[in-house]
Design an enzyme around this catalytic site. Structure first.
Site, mmCIF file in Angstrom:
data_model
loop_
_atom_site.group_PDB
_atom_site.id
_atom_site.type_symbol
_atom_site.label_atom_id
_atom_site.label_comp_id
_atom_site.label_asym_id
_atom_site.label_seq_id
_atom_site.Cartn_x
_atom_site.Cartn_y
_atom_site.Cartn_z
ATOM 1 C CE1 TYR A 152 -4.199 -1.600 -0.010
ATOM 2 C CE2 TYR A 152 -2.848 -3.328 0.946
ATOM 3 C CZ TYR A 152 -4.007 -2.918 0.321
ATOM 4 O OH TYR A 152 -4.972 -3.836 -0.002
ATOM 5 C CG LEU A 153 2.243 2.305 -3.626
ATOM 6 C CD1 LEU A 153 2.499 2.780 -5.044
ATOM 7 C CD2 LEU A 153 3.470 1.621 -3.052
#
Length: 207
Positions: free
Chosen positions: A37-38
């Site tokens: 998850y950026l």
């Protein structure tokens, strides 16, 4: 995500499962999913995923799992919006698996899981067995091309978590389940199971 006439939206419902159900063993080729998850805030998220046939040894680091997927991996990137009533915006596109793998390697907020696909009654279900810091979490999920209404819920589903943000993958990436598992189990024992009642009639499969 299923293709439908609703464009970039997914329609799903999710359930907490105490232990891996026996039916999961009927999937002869489970899938390994490693996703990073950026960004994740207020229900919005950007996710990069690498997936492929699950290796024999799943008890490894995310980097080792990415390596194990090898050249057969599929890479995707997705932008997600907040979920409302079992519906969530999700625009997912395929990207180069080598690029996806390198992104996952460099991200700290990673979720790894083995996904088993089974057909139960009228619906296809996936059962996710989470790994690493999210073990021993098991989540069952059903997805359709339209809102998931009038659902036959398998007996192994302990309670519905479709509207519980703690069980979204982006939350688990930042707050691994093992840190709050006992607290949640006590909460479930005290409050009992819950199911969404705004999406038609729920029934326990077989009843």
């Amino acid at each position: 995500m299923q293709e439908s006439g609703h464009g970039d939206f997914e329609f799903e419902r999710k359930f907490f499962v105490h232990d891996m159900p026996e039916v999961a063993a009927s999937d002869p080729s489970p899938t390994m999913i490693v996703q990073a998850y950026l960004f994740a805030a207020d229900g919005y998220a950007v996710r990069v995923r690498v997936q492929g046939p699950a290796p024999t040894n799943c008890d490894a680091t995310p980097t080792d799992l990415v390596d194990a997927l090898g050249e057969s991996a599929l890479g995707t990137m997705a932008a997600k919006g907040p979920a409302v009533g079992g519906t969530r915006y999700e625009a997912e596109r395929e990207i180069d698996p080598l690029v996806a793998g390198q992104i996952v390697r460099r991200c700290e907020q990673v979720v790894a899981k083995v996904r088993y696909a089974v057909w139960l009654g009228e619906d296809g279900w996936v059962i996710d067995r989470f790994l690493g810091g999210n073990a021993p979490l098991v989540i069952a999920e059903v997805e359709r091309g339209a809102p998931v209404v009038n659902l036959a819920v398998p007996e192994f589903c302990a309670t519905e978590v479709s509207e519980d943000d703690r069980f979204r993958n982006e939350y688990l990436a930042f707050h691994p389940y093992d840190a709050w598992a006992e607290r949640y189990r006590r909460e479930l024992a005290l409050l009992g199971p819950k199911f969404v009642h705004t999406l038609g009639r729920n029934r326990i499969a077989g009843s």
